[in-house]
Design an enzyme around this catalytic site. Structure first.
Site, PDB file in Angstrom:
ATOM      1  N   ALA A   1     -21.011  36.816  75.280  1.00  0.00           N
ATOM      2  CA  ALA A   1     -22.479  36.759  75.378  1.00  0.00           C
ATOM      3  C   ALA A   1     -23.032  37.215  76.731  1.00  0.00           C
ATOM      4  O   ALA A   1     -24.228  37.083  76.973  1.00  0.00           O
ATOM      5  CB  ALA A   1     -23.039  35.382  75.028  1.00  0.00           C
ATOM      6  N   ALA A   2     -22.179  37.778  77.591  1.00  0.00           N
ATOM      7  CA  ALA A   2     -22.706  38.295  78.864  1.00  0.00           C
ATOM      8  C   ALA A   2     -23.687  39.442  78.593  1.00  0.00           C
ATOM      9  O   ALA A   2     -24.771  39.508  79.189  1.00  0.00           O
ATOM     10  CB  ALA A   2     -21.562  38.767  79.754  1.00  0.00           C
ATOM     11  N   GLY A   3     -23.307  40.334  77.694  1.00  0.00           N
ATOM     12  CA  GLY A   3     -24.197  41.446  77.342  1.00  0.00           C
ATOM     13  C   GLY A   3     -25.486  40.948  76.704  1.00  0.00           C
ATOM     14  O   GLY A   3     -26.574  41.471  76.995  1.00  0.00           O
ATOM     15  N   ASP A   4     -25.365  39.939  75.864  1.00  0.00           N
ATOM     16  CA  ASP A   4     -26.566  39.375  75.220  1.00  0.00           C
ATOM     17  C   ASP A   4     -27.493  38.758  76.261  1.00  0.00           C
ATOM     18  O   ASP A   4     -28.720  38.870  76.165  1.00  0.00           O
ATOM     19  CB  ASP A   4     -26.164  38.304  74.197  1.00  0.00           C
TER      20      ASP A   4
HETATM   21  O1  RIB Z   1     -21.975  38.950  71.819  1.00  0.00           O
HETATM   22  C1  RIB Z   1     -21.310  37.746  71.583  1.00  0.00           C
HETATM   23  C2  RIB Z   1     -21.451  37.353  70.143  1.00  0.00           C
HETATM   24  O2  RIB Z   1     -20.792  38.294  69.338  1.00  0.00           O
HETATM   25  C3  RIB Z   1     -20.826  36.025  69.789  1.00  0.00           C
HETATM   26  O3  RIB Z   1     -21.687  34.940  69.988  1.00  0.00           O
HETATM   27  C4  RIB Z   1     -20.410  36.229  68.342  1.00  0.00           C
HETATM   28  O4  RIB Z   1     -21.149  35.475  67.450  1.00  0.00           O
HETATM   29  C5  RIB Z   1     -20.571  37.723  68.077  1.00  0.00           C
HETATM   30  O5  RIB Z   1     -21.663  37.994  67.327  1.00  0.00           O
END
Ligand code: RIB
Length: 302
Positions: free
Chosen positions: A251-254
């Site tokens: 989730a770093a990119g998110d």
């Molecule tokens: O980018 C990370 C996410 O990728 C995780 O939370 C997982 O659910 C996948 O969708």
């Protein structure tokens, strides 16, 4: 209050195992720990945008199961508008099976569940959210026809349109590019989109230029410890990363995408928005899990 950032995308329950290393094919490996946390690229980006100062609405599907209730609740407690999070009858919620190794690298298998049923028509029902937004974000964990519709609609409405092409398995459809203001791939996604090998600033610049020639407005290639490269009609600019000791990069990119979008919605300049996204992502990699790792705006000043 109208949501300034609308995220159209996935919600997954992340089933996370930590082990010294990732297993090889056919191997059974004893791990160290297991935990279950809310994730999904779309939902993670919505949480990041909310924690980093924007009013946010989420458009997506869950299943009619216990995970679906938990995924929705995880967004509601962040103040995210969930009127467009729909529980689909007879399907499971999306799940992600994640293994994180001692070097903080991960491998992920996703089962789309309800995410795979997010049709253009089901998003169209919530067009008012898009109309009232300033920034619209998509990723690639929902059907391509839906992403195509949202990008086109966002452009038609004059919104700032962000595509995080994750996960990417090949080039994007040619007619998407003209609708994208900010295309934000990481190294491997930039490679998949262009066919070029991307591993440093120069190769990232070449890939970003190719994506701009295809029609993307501005491109930000996120390069982990090497920072981020921003490429626009005015040239390229490197934003170095803050050095950190990573624990889990999930989730770093998110976090970067959500933080960048929230900052734009708050009226910050592009460069400031990139730095905000980077600071938030740097904190997230020092913590375990997807949504639990995402910091709040106040933490960026510490
Ligand atoms: O980018 C990370 C996410 O990728 C995780 O939370 C997982 O659910 C996948 O969708």
């Amino acid at each position: 209050m109208h949501a300034k950032v609308v995220v159209v995308g996935s919600l997954n329950m992340d089933l996370v195992a930590r082990a010294d290393r990732l297993p090889r094919g056919g191997e059974t490996l004893a791990g160290d720990s297991f935990f279950t946390v809310p994730g999904g690229k779309g939902a993670n980006q919505a949480v990041a945008a909310a924690r980093l100062g924007a009013s946010v609405a989420m458009v997506g599907n869950v299943g009619d199961d216990a995970y679906g209730l938990q995924l929705r609740r995880a967004l509601e407690v962040e103040g995210i508008d969930c009127q467009a999070v729909t529980a689909c009858a007879g399907v499971s919620s999306g799940v992600a099976l994640i293994v994180v190794d001692a070097a903080s690298q991960n491998s992920i298998v996703i089962i789309p569940g309800g995410n795979g049923l997010l049709s253009p028509e089901s998003v169209q029902r919530f067009d008012a959210l898009l109309q009232n937004a300033e920034v619209v974000i998509c990723q690639l964990e929902v059907p391509p026809a839906t992403v195509a519709w949202v990008l086109a609609r966002g452009r038609e409405l004059g919104k700032t349109v962000i595509l995080n092409p994750a996960p990417a398995s090949g080039p994007l459809p040619a007619d998407w590019f003209a609708h994208i203001d900010y295309l934000i791939p990481n190294e491997s996604e930039a490679e998949a989109l262009t066919g070029l090998s991307v591993n440093d600033l120069e190769s990232a610049r070449k890939a970003a230029e190719q994506l701009r020639q295809l029609g993307a407005g501005k491109v930000i290639v996120t390069l982990g410890a090497q920072g981020a490269l921003f490429v626009s009609e005015d040239g390229s600019q490197h934003f170095p990363a803050t050095p950190v000791k990573p624990l889990d990069t999930t989730a770093a990119g998110d976090t970067f995408v959500g933080g960048f979008a929230a900052s734009l919605a708050r009226g910050l300049e592009e460069g400031e928005a990139i730095v905000c996204g980077q600071r938030a992502a740097a904190i997230s990699v020092t913590r375990a899990g997807a949504q639990p790792s995402i910091p709040y705006l106040a933490e960026l000043a510490e």
